[in-house]
Design a protein around this motif. Structure first.
Motif, PDB file in Angstrom:
ATOM      1  N   GLY A  83      85.860  87.829  83.924  1.00 40.86           N
ATOM      2  CA  GLY A  83      84.776  86.944  83.506  1.00 40.86           C
ATOM      3  C   GLY A  83      83.410  87.468  83.924  1.00 40.86           C
ATOM      4  N   LEU A  84      83.344  88.037  85.108  1.00 43.22           N
ATOM      5  CA  LEU A  84      82.090  88.610  85.586  1.00 43.22           C
ATOM      6  C   LEU A  84      81.668  89.779  84.703  1.00 43.22           C
ATOM      7  CD1 LEU A  84      80.311  87.909  88.065  1.00 43.22           C
ATOM      8  CD2 LEU A  84      81.398  89.810  89.250  1.00 43.22           C
ATOM      9  N   ALA A  85      82.631  90.611  84.297  1.00 44.24           N
ATOM     10  CA  ALA A  85      82.318  91.755  83.438  1.00 44.24           C
ATOM     11  C   ALA A  85      81.759  91.282  82.091  1.00 44.24           C
ATOM     12  CB  ALA A  85      83.567  92.606  83.229  1.00 44.24           C
ATOM     13  N   GLU A  86      82.343  90.240  81.514  1.00 39.90           N
ATOM     14  CA  GLU A  86      81.856  89.732  80.238  1.00 39.90           C
ATOM     15  C   GLU A  86      80.414  89.245  80.349  1.00 39.90           C
ATOM     16  OE1 GLU A  86      82.980  89.853  77.356  1.00 39.90           O
ATOM     17  OE2 GLU A  86      85.112  90.282  77.514  1.00 39.90           O
ATOM     18  N   ARG A  87      80.101  88.603  81.441  1.00 42.27           N
ATOM     19  CA  ARG A  87      78.714  88.114  81.615  1.00 42.27           C
ATOM     20  C   ARG A  87      77.750  89.284  81.756  1.00 42.27           C
ATOM     21  NH1 ARG A  87      77.530  84.088  85.929  1.00 42.27           N
ATOM     22  NH2 ARG A  87      75.789  83.714  84.532  1.00 42.27           N
ATOM     23  N   ILE A  88      78.200  90.359  82.395  1.00 52.59           N
ATOM     24  CA  ILE A  88      77.353  91.554  82.516  1.00 52.59           C
ATOM     25  C   ILE A  88      77.140  92.182  81.146  1.00 52.59           C
ATOM     26  CG2 ILE A  88      77.247  93.883  83.464  1.00 52.59           C
ATOM     27  CD1 ILE A  88      78.786  92.861  85.902  1.00 52.59           C
ATOM     28  N   PHE A  89      78.189  92.249  80.329  1.00 52.58           N
ATOM     29  CA  PHE A  89      78.064  92.855  79.014  1.00 52.58           C
ATOM     30  C   PHE A  89      77.022  92.126  78.170  1.00 52.58           C
ATOM     31  CE2 PHE A  89      82.835  94.085  79.305  1.00 52.58           C
ATOM     32  CZ  PHE A  89      82.517  95.039  80.244  1.00 52.58           C
ATOM     33  N   VAL A  90      76.999  90.807  78.267  1.00 54.04           N
ATOM     34  CA  VAL A  90      76.060  90.019  77.483  1.00 54.04           C
ATOM     35  C   VAL A  90      74.636  90.156  78.010  1.00 54.04           C
ATOM     36  CG1 VAL A  90      75.433  87.674  76.783  1.00 54.04           C
ATOM     37  CG2 VAL A  90      77.825  88.381  76.768  1.00 54.04           C
ATOM     38  N   GLY A  91      74.479  90.149  79.309  1.00 56.08           N
ATOM     39  CA  GLY A  91      73.139  90.107  79.883  1.00 56.08           C
ATOM     40  C   GLY A  91      72.498  91.445  80.143  1.00 56.08           C
ATOM     41  N   LEU A  92      73.262  92.528  80.102  1.00 53.87           N
ATOM     42  CA  LEU A  92      72.706  93.824  80.484  1.00 53.87           C
ATOM     43  C   LEU A  92      71.647  94.346  79.512  1.00 53.87           C
ATOM     44  CD1 LEU A  92      72.788  96.037  82.612  1.00 53.87           C
ATOM     45  CD2 LEU A  92      74.604  97.152  81.297  1.00 53.87           C
ATOM     46  N   PRO A  93      71.875  94.388  78.201  1.00 47.73           N
ATOM     47  CA  PRO A  93      70.828  94.933  77.310  1.00 47.73           C
ATOM     48  C   PRO A  93      69.475  94.229  77.441  1.00 47.73           C
ATOM     49  CG  PRO A  93      72.921  94.805  76.151  1.00 47.73           C
ATOM     50  CD  PRO A  93      73.126  94.084  77.454  1.00 47.73           C
ATOM     51  N   PRO A  94      69.425  92.880  77.427  1.00 46.50           N
ATOM     52  CA  PRO A  94      68.099  92.265  77.621  1.00 46.50           C
ATOM     53  C   PRO A  94      67.498  92.572  78.997  1.00 46.50           C
ATOM     54  CG  PRO A  94      69.669  90.678  76.730  1.00 46.50           C
ATOM     55  CD  PRO A  94      70.458  91.867  77.136  1.00 46.50           C
ATOM     56  N   ALA A  95      68.346  92.694  80.024  1.00 48.06           N
ATOM     57  CA  ALA A  95      67.824  92.935  81.371  1.00 48.06           C
ATOM     58  C   ALA A  95      67.253  94.330  81.525  1.00 48.06           C
ATOM     59  CB  ALA A  95      68.938  92.715  82.404  1.00 48.06           C
ATOM     60  N   CYS A  96      67.615  95.243  80.599  1.00 47.56           N
ATOM     61  CA  CYS A  96      67.136  96.627  80.711  1.00 47.56           C
ATOM     62  C   CYS A  96      65.812  96.848  80.003  1.00 47.56           C
ATOM     63  CB  CYS A  96      68.178  97.592  80.132  1.00 47.56           C
ATOM     64  SG  CYS A  96      69.680  97.735  81.129  1.00 47.56           S
ATOM     65  N   ALA A  97      65.252  95.841  79.379  1.00 52.52           N
ATOM     66  CA  ALA A  97      64.000  95.997  78.638  1.00 52.52           C
ATOM     67  C   ALA A  97      62.804  95.810  79.569  1.00 52.52           C
ATOM     68  CB  ALA A  97      63.949  94.993  77.495  1.00 52.52           C
ATOM     69  N   ALA A  98      61.759  96.573  79.298  1.00 56.82           N
ATOM     70  CA  ALA A  98      60.459  96.403  79.974  1.00 56.82           C
ATOM     71  C   ALA A  98      60.579  96.536  81.489  1.00 56.82           C
ATOM     72  CB  ALA A  98      59.830  95.068  79.592  1.00 56.82           C
ATOM     73  N   LEU A  99      61.219  97.595  81.943  1.00 56.24           N
ATOM     74  CA  LEU A  99      61.353  97.856  83.379  1.00 56.24           C
ATOM     75  C   LEU A  99      60.396  98.966  83.797  1.00 56.24           C
ATOM     76  CD1 LEU A  99      65.259  97.851  83.769  1.00 56.24           C
ATOM     77  CD2 LEU A  99      63.676  96.025  84.396  1.00 56.24           C
ATOM     78  N   ASP A 100      59.849  98.847  85.016  1.00 58.90           N
ATOM     79  CA  ASP A 100      59.047  99.950  85.531  1.00 58.90           C
ATOM     80  C   ASP A 100      59.982 101.051  86.043  1.00 58.90           C
ATOM     81  OD1 ASP A 100      60.082  98.981  87.892  1.00 58.90           O
ATOM     82  OD2 ASP A 100      58.181  98.182  88.643  1.00 58.90           O
ATOM     83  N   ALA A 101      59.401 102.124  86.597  1.00 55.62           N
ATOM     84  CA  ALA A 101      60.205 103.284  86.997  1.00 55.62           C
ATOM     85  C   ALA A 101      61.222 102.924  88.072  1.00 55.62           C
ATOM     86  CB  ALA A 101      59.295 104.415  87.477  1.00 55.62           C
ATOM     87  N   ASP A 102      60.796 102.161  89.082  1.00 54.60           N
ATOM     88  CA  ASP A 102      61.719 101.795  90.162  1.00 54.60           C
ATOM     89  C   ASP A 102      62.811 100.863  89.655  1.00 54.60           C
ATOM     90  OD1 ASP A 102      60.268 103.313  91.942  1.00 54.60           O
ATOM     91  OD2 ASP A 102      59.054 101.616  92.655  1.00 54.60           O
ATOM     92  N   GLY A 103      62.429  99.892  88.844  1.00 55.49           N
ATOM     93  CA  GLY A 103      63.418  98.975  88.296  1.00 55.49           C
ATOM     94  C   GLY A 103      64.412  99.683  87.390  1.00 55.49           C
ATOM     95  N   ALA A 104      63.928 100.660  86.619  1.00 53.71           N
ATOM     96  CA  ALA A 104      64.821 101.412  85.743  1.00 53.71           C
ATOM     97  C   ALA A 104      65.821 102.228  86.545  1.00 53.71           C
ATOM     98  CB  ALA A 104      64.000 102.325  84.834  1.00 53.71           C
ATOM     99  N   GLU A 105      65.373 102.844  87.627  1.00 55.75           N
ATOM    100  CA  GLU A 105      66.288 103.643  88.452  1.00 55.75           C
ATOM    101  C   GLU A 105      67.336 102.751  89.121  1.00 55.75           C
ATOM    102  OE1 GLU A 105      68.200 106.677  90.285  1.00 55.75           O
ATOM    103  OE2 GLU A 105      66.718 106.743  88.671  1.00 55.75           O
ATOM    104  N   GLU A 106      66.919 101.571  89.569  1.00 50.72           N
ATOM    105  CA  GLU A 106      67.891 100.646  90.165  1.00 50.72           C
ATOM    106  C   GLU A 106      68.907 100.179  89.125  1.00 50.72           C
ATOM    107  OE1 GLU A 106      68.016  96.394  92.627  1.00 50.72           O
ATOM    108  OE2 GLU A 106      66.108  97.220  91.918  1.00 50.72           O
ATOM    109  N   MET A 107      68.434  99.881  87.905  1.00 47.37           N
ATOM    110  CA  MET A 107      69.355  99.436  86.862  1.00 47.37           C
ATOM    111  C   MET A 107      70.287 100.570  86.445  1.00 47.37           C
ATOM    112  SD  MET A 107      70.246  96.721  85.318  1.00 47.37           S
ATOM    113  CE  MET A 107      68.833  95.624  85.507  1.00 47.37           C
ATOM    114  N   ARG A 108      69.812 101.804  86.491  1.00 43.21           N
ATOM    115  CA  ARG A 108      70.677 102.948  86.184  1.00 43.21           C
ATOM    116  C   ARG A 108      71.835 103.025  87.170  1.00 43.21           C
ATOM    117  NH1 ARG A 108      72.332 107.275  88.987  1.00 43.21           N
ATOM    118  NH2 ARG A 108      70.232 107.602  89.792  1.00 43.21           N
TER     119      ARG A 108
END
Length: 808
Positions: A578-603
């Motif tokens: 269930g946790l994986a499914e929630r990540i699949f849904v929320g990950l693409p929107p969460a990756c938008a408009a990130l600064d350099a540090d936020g992008a590296e953390e999300m990577r």
């Protein structure tokens, strides 16, 4: 006051008969003082022995005669309502107090402790919000000061600053080292017949002079403690007349001799704070007696002092023999001739320095010159193993202890896990019942905050059935066990209660998942439902994709424990899916408009989720066979969105390529688009960082796929000069993470021109080591050797087809 002056005082000063109690001022943990106390008690034959220490421990004194009692040990006092607030009274075999206790027990003479009760000393610490643990407890502060061992402050005048009594006496005698002065005057001085009381008389005179000059020496609490001790001495005198002997720090002797009124002493004790306390014996170590451990009343060389006290004769010769044995065990060439020469050199040095006998400095210099060939490296081993030492004491099973301590002792005996002061490694095979039980015990103790063992990387095996632990028992762990006793009476019940409480108090979802992992490791089946319920509630309410991504890997790792430990992880698998499914849904929107540090953390989160899904997709407990396909679709979305930072898009492409879900031609096309002139250089450099950086094996990818290397090379040479300075740090970070061999190969390929003359398949024809087509003959030639190395049968021909693709 030098050695000759001390001898003169001994001839002129004596203790008059009937002058009051026999006051034996000592240096705590001094073997010379211990021998002198034994001689004085044998000569005086008192009817009662009073000893500096907490009176709550009087009932524990008979345990000192138990056959299972092995010093060094310590009296441990802790507040009942706050077990972490505690104090230690350490005693070694060469401690004068221990010698006095043993003498009293052997001669059926009452022994009593007369220092201020621990109920007040621990309350003092609470009032001042101080941690009343070793080094900070009131006793430790006192013993350090009375011995002159603390080094906590410089000598001062009567203004009330703290002083070092032995330091003052040594300086007066012309010594720059208090330890050396003490050795010359006390440790190397034999006790002759008829003069057993002389050293105590001299020390009383010296301390009296110091107290006249410096008052209490800055130790204001000593005045309260000394008032209590005077009251106890008066009580003993009324009961035993003049048959009273007192063993205490030499600093206190003048105060105990001073005439005061009972009313004045009681006035000092009025209104003292109190806390309810418990006391017991706990094992101690020589290392914790040393100053290097931070113990306030420590000595520099407990191992050396123990040797001086126990050696019946020829202490220097016996010490050199010990040193030789240690060095031989470490494969150093040390012969009997080395021992003889080292003894002679130590005696010569003592004579040249005007010392009565060779001390630690002379023996150390001799060992360095003769056995260590002038090197301090093996000498450091001698200091650590012998001068300080790792001797661990033992206490009898009948000693008072909290129920949790008794259960722990029972488990240690059953599992044959003896506490040891010397650090050692323990390899566990979880397929064996005893090793699995040991692992459960160590994990449960870690959950309770009793860090007896620390997990370490296993050598020679990466299987989940292997565990490696570094074990080392420290005396402070006895306090941690007492603290953990509030959670339960057994290790299992305490661990369960502690895990449930930690789950309720956890701040973030990642904390709860980590706790679930620890519950599985510790095999706490009763705690797991509570933890899982809280985990499911937190996961349902948490909308932070980063938090969810941090939590998933710990859950998936926990699913693997069922393979060896036999743990039911079905509920855990459902939550993880269930946790994986929630990540699949929320990950693409969460990756938008990130600064350099936020992008590296999300990577990093993307990498963690990718690894977790790789394990979760094969786990039957997950109940979701399509998880891997769902994750691959998410990666395709990430690599195609322009609003997603380049480092995440590049990593998504690389992960799909590694899984075989993206063709090399498609990967090259995507890289070519990103590295086109229309893309800002900083975005292109970030994409490259995501694709070939982050320790993902990108160096070898570029080595074996020259088309990709050619694209990177062509883009880099075309970066405008004004932009090159901006992208250089990112590129240097990317390529510096590669293995040295990969960097060298890439440099050679770039120098020769990657892609020059390459075939349509992307192989580098014309470059040594690469062919236009696969060479099956060369691949077949290595198969017999590979089969031999892997122990495969000749019939397993299918392996050859795989190897051809790798070695061609």
């Amino acid at each position: 006051m030098g050695g000759d002056q001390v001898t003169g005082l001994e001839e002129t000063v004596g203790r008059a008969a009937g002058a009051g109690p026999l006051l034996l001022g000592v240096r705590h943990h001094g073997p010379g003082s211990a021998r002198a106390v034994l001689a004085a008690l044998e000569e005086a034959r008192p009817r009662v022995v009073l000893i500096e220490g907490p009176p709550e421990a009087d009932a524990l004194i008979p345990l000192a005669a138990d056959e299972e009692m092995r010093p060094p040990v310590a009296l441990l006092a802790h507040a009942v309502d706050e077990p972490g607030r505690s104090a230690f009274w350490p005693l070694a075999e060469f401690s004068p107090e221990w010698v006095a206790i043993r003498w009293a027990l052997e001669h059926d003479v009452p022994a009593r402790f007369i220092d201020l009760p621990a109920t007040h000393t621990l309350a003092w610490g609470r009032q001042e919000d101080e941690a009343a643990v070793e080094g900070d407890s009131p006793l430790d502060a006192e013993t350090a000061d009375s011995e002159g061992d603390s080094g906590s402050g410089s000598r001062s005048g009567p203004a009330g600053l703290r002083i070092d009594p032995l330091g003052v006496l040594a300086e007066t005698a012309g010594y720059d080292d208090p330890e050396r002065w003490w050795e010359d005057v006390v440790e190397h001085r034999g006790v002759g017949k008829g003069d057993a009381l002389a050293p105590f008389t001299v020390l009383e005179e010296a301390m009296g002079a110091l107290r006249e000059t410096y008052g209490s020496g800055g130790h204001d609490r000593d005045l309260v403690r000394e008032a209590y001790m005077r009251l106890q001495v008066r009580t003993a005198q009324r009961e035993f007349d003049d048959g009273v002997a007192v063993v205490c720090g030499a600093w206190h002797v003048p105060a105990l001799r001073r005439k005061t009124t009972v009313a004045a002493d009681k006035a000092l004790l009025k209104g003292l704070p109190k806390v309810k306390t418990d006391m017991t014996w706990v094992p101690w170590t020589h290392r914790r007696l040393s100053r290097i451990s931070g113990y306030g009343a420590g000595i520099d060389s407990p191992g050396w002092y123990g040797h001086l006290f126990s050696a019946p004769d020829r202490p220097v010769e016996r010490w050199m023999t010990k040193v030789a044995g240690l060095l031989r065990a470490e494969d150093r060439l040390v012969s009997s001739a080395h021992v003889i020469e080292a003894v002679r050199l130590a005696e010569t040095l003592a004579a040249m320095r005007g010392r009565p006998l060779p001390g630690l400095s002379e023996t150390t210099d001799a060992v360095r010159a003769v056995m260590c060939e002038g090197s301090d490296v093996p000498l450091a081993l001698v200091r650590d193993r012998l001068v300080v030492g790792d001797v661990l004491g033992e206490v009898p099973a009948t000693a008072p202890a909290v129920p949790l301590q008794r259960d722990l002792a029972r488990l240690q005996r059953r599992l044959r896990l003896k506490p040891e002061a010397l650090e050692r490694e323990l390899e566990l095979d979880l397929r064996k019942e005893t090793d699995a039980a040991r692992s459960r015990l160590l994990h449960r103790l870690r959950l309770l905050g009793v860090a007896w063992g620390e997990p370490a990387a296993s050598r020679g095996s990466t299987g989940t059935f292997r565990e490696t632990w570094r074990l080392r028992w420290e005396p402070e762990l006895s306090v941690r066990v007492a603290e953990a006793g509030v959670w339960g009476t057994t290790v299992l019940s305490a661990g369960t209660a502690k895990a449930e409480a930690d789950a309720v108090a956890a701040q973030g979802l990642a904390d709860v998942t980590a706790l679930a992992e620890r519950c599985l490791l510790a095999e706490l089946p009763d705690a797991l439902p509570t933890v899982m319920r809280i985990l499911a509630d937190r996961a349902a309410l948490d909308s932070d994709v980063g938090q969810l991504a941090q939590a998933l890997p710990a859950l998936v790792r926990s699913l693997r424990y069922g393979d060896v430990r036999g743990t039911d992880t079905g509920a855990l698998g459902e939550v993880a899916a269930g946790l994986a499914e929630r990540i699949f849904v929320g990950l693409p929107p969460a990756c938008a408009a990130l600064d350099a540090d936020g992008a590296e953390e999300m990577r990093r989160h993307v990498d963690a989720v990718h690894g977790a899904v790789g394990l979760l997709g094969d786990a039957p407990e997950a109940g979701q066979g399509h998880l891997r396909a769902r994750w691959q679709s998410v990666l395709r979305v990430l690599c195609g969105r322009d609003t997603v930072p380049g480092v995440i898009r590049g990593r998504a492409v690389r992960l799909l390529l590694d899984d075989g879900e993206l063709a090399q031609d498609e990967a090259a096309r995507l890289m070519g688009l990103v590295l086109s002139p229309g893309t800002p250089p900083a975005d292109a450099a970030a994409w490259i960082e995501g694709f070939v950086g982050g320790g993902s094996g990108g160096g070898m990818l570029l080595v074996h796929d020259e088309r990709l290397l050619g694209l990177v090379d062509a883009w880099l040479t075309g970066v405008p000069a004004e932009a090159f300075t901006d992208v250089l740090p990112l590129l240097r970070r990317t390529f510096s993470a590669y293995e040295p061999g990969a960097r060298r190969t890439l440099g050679e390929l770039v120098r020769r021109g990657p892609g020059a003359g390459s075939s349509a398949a992307g192989t580098g024809s014309g470059i040594p080591g690469f062919a236009a087509e696969l060479d099956t003959v060369r691949a077949d030639a290595v198969l017999p050797v590979v089969r031999l190395l892997l122990g495969l049968d000749e019939e397993e021909e299918h392996i050859g087809n795989n190897l051809v693709g790798v070695t061609g």
